[in-house]
Design an enzyme around this catalytic site. Structure first.
Site, PDB file in Angstrom:
ATOM      1  N   TYR A   1     -17.592 -46.746 -55.660  1.00 15.69           N
ATOM      2  CA  TYR A   1     -16.887 -45.825 -56.362  1.00 15.69           C
ATOM      3  C   TYR A   1     -17.914 -44.496 -56.588  1.00 15.69           C
ATOM      4  O   TYR A   1     -17.568 -43.528 -56.640  1.00 15.69           O
ATOM      5  CB  TYR A   1     -16.827 -46.168 -57.687  1.00 15.69           C
ATOM      6  CG  TYR A   1     -15.015 -46.539 -57.742  1.00 15.69           C
ATOM      7  CD1 TYR A   1     -14.573 -47.657 -57.065  1.00 15.69           C
ATOM      8  CD2 TYR A   1     -14.147 -45.985 -58.997  1.00 15.69           C
ATOM      9  CE1 TYR A   1     -13.469 -48.083 -57.378  1.00 15.69           C
ATOM     10  CE2 TYR A   1     -12.991 -46.428 -58.981  1.00 15.69           C
ATOM     11  CZ  TYR A   1     -12.560 -47.517 -58.412  1.00 15.69           C
ATOM     12  OH  TYR A   1     -11.311 -47.897 -58.468  1.00 15.69           O
TER      13      TYR A   1
ATOM     14  N   LYS B   1     -18.145 -60.959 -52.360  1.00 17.52           N
ATOM     15  CA  LYS B   1     -17.571 -60.842 -50.796  1.00 17.52           C
ATOM     16  C   LYS B   1     -18.989 -61.184 -50.166  1.00 17.52           C
ATOM     17  O   LYS B   1     -19.235 -60.468 -48.927  1.00 17.52           O
ATOM     18  CB  LYS B   1     -16.980 -59.822 -50.438  1.00 17.52           C
ATOM     19  CG  LYS B   1     -16.179 -59.894 -49.136  1.00 17.52           C
ATOM     20  CD  LYS B   1     -15.223 -60.906 -49.061  1.00 17.52           C
ATOM     21  CE  LYS B   1     -14.530 -60.967 -47.464  1.00 17.52           C
ATOM     22  NZ  LYS B   1     -13.376 -61.739 -47.797  1.00 17.52           N
TER      23      LYS B   1
ATOM     24  N   ASP C   1     -11.231 -62.535 -52.185  1.00 20.41           N
ATOM     25  CA  ASP C   1      -9.686 -62.860 -51.584  1.00 20.41           C
ATOM     26  C   ASP C   1      -9.292 -64.233 -52.147  1.00 20.41           C
ATOM     27  O   ASP C   1      -7.888 -64.371 -52.476  1.00 20.41           O
ATOM     28  CB  ASP C   1      -9.762 -63.004 -50.129  1.00 20.41           C
ATOM     29  CG  ASP C   1     -10.971 -63.840 -49.480  1.00 20.41           C
ATOM     30  OD1 ASP C   1     -11.731 -64.263 -50.125  1.00 20.41           O
ATOM     31  OD2 ASP C   1     -10.976 -64.138 -48.297  1.00 20.41           O
TER      32      ASP C   1
ATOM     33  N   ASP D   1     -11.471 -53.329 -60.250  1.00 20.34           N
ATOM     34  CA  ASP D   1     -10.096 -52.469 -60.046  1.00 20.34           C
ATOM     35  C   ASP D   1      -8.905 -53.305 -59.822  1.00 20.34           C
ATOM     36  O   ASP D   1      -7.699 -53.189 -60.571  1.00 20.34           O
ATOM     37  CB  ASP D   1     -10.398 -51.323 -59.501  1.00 20.34           C
ATOM     38  CG  ASP D   1      -9.099 -50.373 -59.434  1.00 20.34           C
ATOM     39  OD1 ASP D   1      -8.825 -49.697 -60.498  1.00 20.34           O
ATOM     40  OD2 ASP D   1      -8.809 -49.747 -58.317  1.00 20.34           O
TER      41      ASP D   1
ATOM     42  N   ASP E   1      -5.717 -55.328 -62.240  1.00 22.95           N
ATOM     43  CA  ASP E   1      -4.170 -54.984 -62.184  1.00 22.95           C
ATOM     44  C   ASP E   1      -3.612 -56.268 -61.877  1.00 22.95           C
ATOM     45  O   ASP E   1      -2.343 -56.587 -62.400  1.00 22.95           O
ATOM     46  CB  ASP E   1      -3.873 -53.902 -61.006  1.00 22.95           C
ATOM     47  CG  ASP E   1      -3.751 -52.628 -61.270  1.00 22.95           C
ATOM     48  OD1 ASP E   1      -4.610 -52.086 -62.539  1.00 22.95           O
ATOM     49  OD2 ASP E   1      -3.069 -51.686 -61.001  1.00 22.95           O
TER      50      ASP E   1
END
Ligand code: IPM
Ligand code: MG
Length: 362
Positions: free
Chosen positions: A135, A190, A222, A246, A250
């Site tokens: 970001y 990751k 994942d 982020d 959600d």
């Protein structure tokens, strides 16, 4: 107790109005001042985060934020887009620790798209690092408003980056939060592909040694995305970077039935905080009076607890929300057969009524 009120765009103005009503019902000495932010500020001041709005936020003990964004600004030069307002506030106020709880209220078990046994009793906390990662790396190939293309370039990239102190401080936040819960942290990375997240994993592991009473495990993002819908109750505190946080927050929000229910807090090292619903500005339903104000009302409760040191008042709001849900009132996003459909304002009024009742009862 100074509160900067920044409603923003879309449903932001409608839901923040209800949260302000609820705060006023508490009859505590708040000083609330409002300012424009996002697209609304761009329209008037030509910038999504005008200096005056930023200053108001900096001078406040807490910021109550609605939402920003509208498709009509998609073609603006990136620094002028509404989203830059929230990113600018996070960066300028150093709001690195983002708390996104996902709690499934018993009354709303049926509103989730998952089977009741998977989500009933769910209570997890996603802690998202908020001021680093891809970001805030170095972007290249900025699309301009002029022709909607990337000028003079056949590629675009964003750099992913984390420094040791950035990872250390969010890890401490996660371990400390876990100590107050079931003493379990899952760090999501990751590391199998990205150096940034191998480093993340190493640093979180090191910090974890200072918390021998807290169990730490690591999960690839994942797999975490999959486990969240398969067996979400196996998680307790999840700590992760800005981008993965982020996305996973959600996802986690929908486990609870509606993203319209989920509050969030973003804190800096001084416990100054920005409080906002986890959802966005929902321009498709803006102005219709149907948005769910509960995420914002519950964000105001988090504000009272984390930044304003008013835990009793926070409890009063949360209890009021629970009693309103128990009484069967539902906005359209959480409505189901046998419950009563209400609009944004009626929902806010009902929470105010429930609070006033507890105040009278003492
Ligand atoms: C969020 C939002 C923001 C983000 C956008 C509006 C910049 O999606 O708070 O999750 O990506 O952080
Ligand atoms: Mg998001």
């Amino acid at each position: 107790m100074k509160i900067a009120v920044l409603p923003g765009d879309g449903i932001g103005t409608e839901i923040v109005a209800e949260a302000v009503k609820v705060l006023n019902a508490l009859e505590l000495p708040f000083e609330m001042e409002s300012a424009l932010v996002g697209g609304a500020a761009y329209e008037v001041h030509g910038h999504p985060l005008p200096e005056s709005t930023l200053q108001l936020a900096k001078d406040a003990d807490a910021v109550l934020f609605g939402a920003v964004g509208d498709w009509k600004y998609d073609t603006l030069d990136r620094p002028l887009r509404p989203e830059q307002a929230i990113l600018g506030l996070r960066k300028n106020l150093g709001l690195f620790a983002n708390f996104r709880p996902a709690i499934c209220y018993p009354e709303l078990v049926g509103a989730s798209s998952l089977k009741p046994e998977i989500i009933s009793g769910l209570d997890i906390l996603i802690i998202r690092e908020l001021t680093g990662d891809i970001y805030f790396g170095q972007p290249r190939g900025r699309r301009t408003a002029v022709d909607g293309h990337f000028p003079g370039s056949e590629e675009a990239f964003d750099t992913m980056r984390y420094s040791r102190p950035e990872i250390e401080r969010i890890a401490h936040v996660a371990f400390q939060a876990a100590r107050k819960r079931s003493k379990k942290v899952t760090s999501v990375d990751k590391a199998n592909v990205l150096e940034t997240f191998q480093f993340w994993k190493d640093v979180v592991t090191e910090v974890g040694k200072e918390y021998p009473d807290v169990a730490l495990d690591h999960m690839y993002v994942d797999n975490a995305a999959m486990q969240l819908v398969k067996a979400p109750k196996k998680f307790d505190v999840v700590v992760t970077g800005n981008m993965f946080g982020d996305i996973l927050s959600d996802e986690a929000s929908m486990l609870t039935g509606s993203i319209g229910m989920l509050p969030s807090a973003s804190l800096n090292t001084k416990n100054q905080g920005l409080y906002e619903p986890s959802h966005g500005s929902a321009p498709d339903i803006a102005g219709k009076g149907i948005a769910n104000p509960l995420a914002t009302i519950l964000s105001a409760a988090m504000m009272l607890r984390f930044s304003l040191n008013q835990p009793d008042a926070a409890n009063r709001i949360e209890t009021a929300v629970q009693s309103v849900l128990a009484s069967g009132l539902r906005t359209v996003d959480i409505w189901s057969e046998g419950t009563t459909k209400v609009g944004t304002r009626q929902m806010g009024d009902a929470v105010v009524a429930a609070i006033t009742k507890t105040i009278t009862k003492g």
